[in-house]
Write a protein that holds these residues in place. Structure first.
Motif, PDB file in Angstrom:
ATOM      1  N   ASP A   1     -55.688 -86.695  12.412  1.00  0.00           N
ATOM      2  CA  ASP A   1     -56.281 -85.869  13.466  1.00  0.00           C
ATOM      3  C   ASP A   1     -55.743 -86.315  14.830  1.00  0.00           C
ATOM      4  N   PRO A   2     -55.088 -85.426  15.585  1.00  0.00           N
ATOM      5  CA  PRO A   2     -54.497 -85.823  16.861  1.00  0.00           C
ATOM      6  C   PRO A   2     -55.525 -86.237  17.916  1.00  0.00           C
ATOM      7  N   ARG A   3     -56.778 -85.871  17.732  1.00  0.00           N
ATOM      8  CA  ARG A   3     -57.806 -86.262  18.708  1.00  0.00           C
ATOM      9  C   ARG A   3     -58.049 -87.761  18.686  1.00  0.00           C
ATOM     10  N   THR A   4     -57.769 -88.403  17.556  1.00  0.00           N
ATOM     11  CA  THR A   4     -58.003 -89.838  17.431  1.00  0.00           C
ATOM     12  C   THR A   4     -56.731 -90.656  17.611  1.00  0.00           C
ATOM     13  N   GLU A   5     -55.633 -90.002  17.870  1.00  0.00           N
ATOM     14  CA  GLU A   5     -54.339 -90.668  17.976  1.00  0.00           C
ATOM     15  C   GLU A   5     -53.980 -90.943  19.434  1.00  0.00           C
TER      16      GLU A   5
ATOM     17  N   LYS B   1     -51.749 -90.845  22.908  1.00  0.00           N
ATOM     18  CA  LYS B   1     -51.241 -89.642  23.583  1.00  0.00           C
ATOM     19  C   LYS B   1     -49.716 -89.596  23.694  1.00  0.00           C
TER      20      LYS B   1
ATOM     21  N   ARG C   1     -50.119 -78.668  17.547  1.00  0.00           N
ATOM     22  CA  ARG C   1     -51.335 -79.412  17.204  1.00  0.00           C
ATOM     23  C   ARG C   1     -51.509 -80.631  18.113  1.00  0.00           C
TER      24      ARG C   1
ATOM     25  N   HIS D   1     -51.976 -79.447  21.993  1.00  0.00           N
ATOM     26  CA  HIS D   1     -53.296 -78.882  22.286  1.00  0.00           C
ATOM     27  C   HIS D   1     -54.356 -79.967  22.426  1.00  0.00           C
ATOM     28  N   ASN D   2     -54.067 -81.146  21.912  1.00  0.00           N
ATOM     29  CA  ASN D   2     -55.009 -82.256  22.034  1.00  0.00           C
ATOM     30  C   ASN D   2     -54.571 -83.262  23.092  1.00  0.00           C
ATOM     31  N   GLY D   3     -53.691 -82.834  23.984  1.00  0.00           N
ATOM     32  CA  GLY D   3     -53.307 -83.651  25.131  1.00  0.00           C
ATOM     33  C   GLY D   3     -52.254 -84.707  24.858  1.00  0.00           C
TER      34      GLY D   3
END
Length: 190
Positions: free
Chosen positions: A100-104, A106, A132, A135-137
């Motif tokens: 999940d890119p939100r937890t990775e 930047k 993907r 979109h998650n910065g």
């Protein structure tokens, strides 16, 4: 007897003296070809066998992906290494490999040293990966595409606007010791 013996579990093969193993998918193709030959025609059976073999190959090739992840010590960047064929049969497994890119971190780098992109679906999977992460910065770069993959990506370069995949590495051939030694050998043999 050979077909039956190759389908047996290894324990029973050793007991009966069958030491070699034929892949179960190959056995299934042989059985399908024999069945179609008996029911219809040899020519049709050969065509069916080729079709089934193609499907089995695509399935097997889709499972040959390799993946590794290395995070920097400061936790600010991550490098993924991907290997194997990237085509329509390996898209889902490829997308599932990435967390999940939100937890990775930047700063993301994806290395394709041992990977090869084969078709439009493979290119779209890379585009989807880019979107993907973005979109998650995260800032993502794709590096080390082989020559045939770069050529394929270059043909559809309009699709890659804003995606950092087309970076070319400049190689100074004049300072390469292998090239220089070949020239020295050419000069001495003339």
């Amino acid at each position: 007897a050979v077909i039956f013996g190759s389908a047996l579990p290894q324990r029973l093969r050793k007991k009966f003296g069958y030491e070699t193993k034929v892949k179960r998918s190959d056995v299934m193709v042989m059985l399908i070809v024999v069945a179609v030959t008996l029911i219809l025609d040899l020519a049709i059976a050969v065509g069916v066998g080729i079709g089934v073999s193609c499907l089995v190959f695509a399935w097997d090739a889709g499972t040959r992906l390799t993946f590794s992840r290395a995070e920097s010590s400061d936790g600010q960047s991550v490098v993924y290494s991907v290997g194997g064929p990237i085509f329509f049969g390996s898209i889902k497994p490829l997308m599932d490999l990435f967390p999940d890119p939100r937890t990775e971190p930047k700063q993301v780098t994806v290395l394709f040293e041992q990977a090869e992109i084969h078709d439009w679906s493979g290119m779209m999977a890379i585009k989807r990966l880019h979107e993907r992460f973005e979109h998650n910065g995260a800032e993502v770069t794709f590096q080390k595409l082989n020559v045939s993959s770069q050529r394929l990506m270059h043909k559809s370069r309009d699709l890659w606007e804003g995606v950092n995949v087309m970076t070319e590495e400049k190689v100074d051939v004049e300072d390469d010791p292998l090239v220089r030694s070949d020239r020295i050998h050419e000069d001495t043999h003339m």
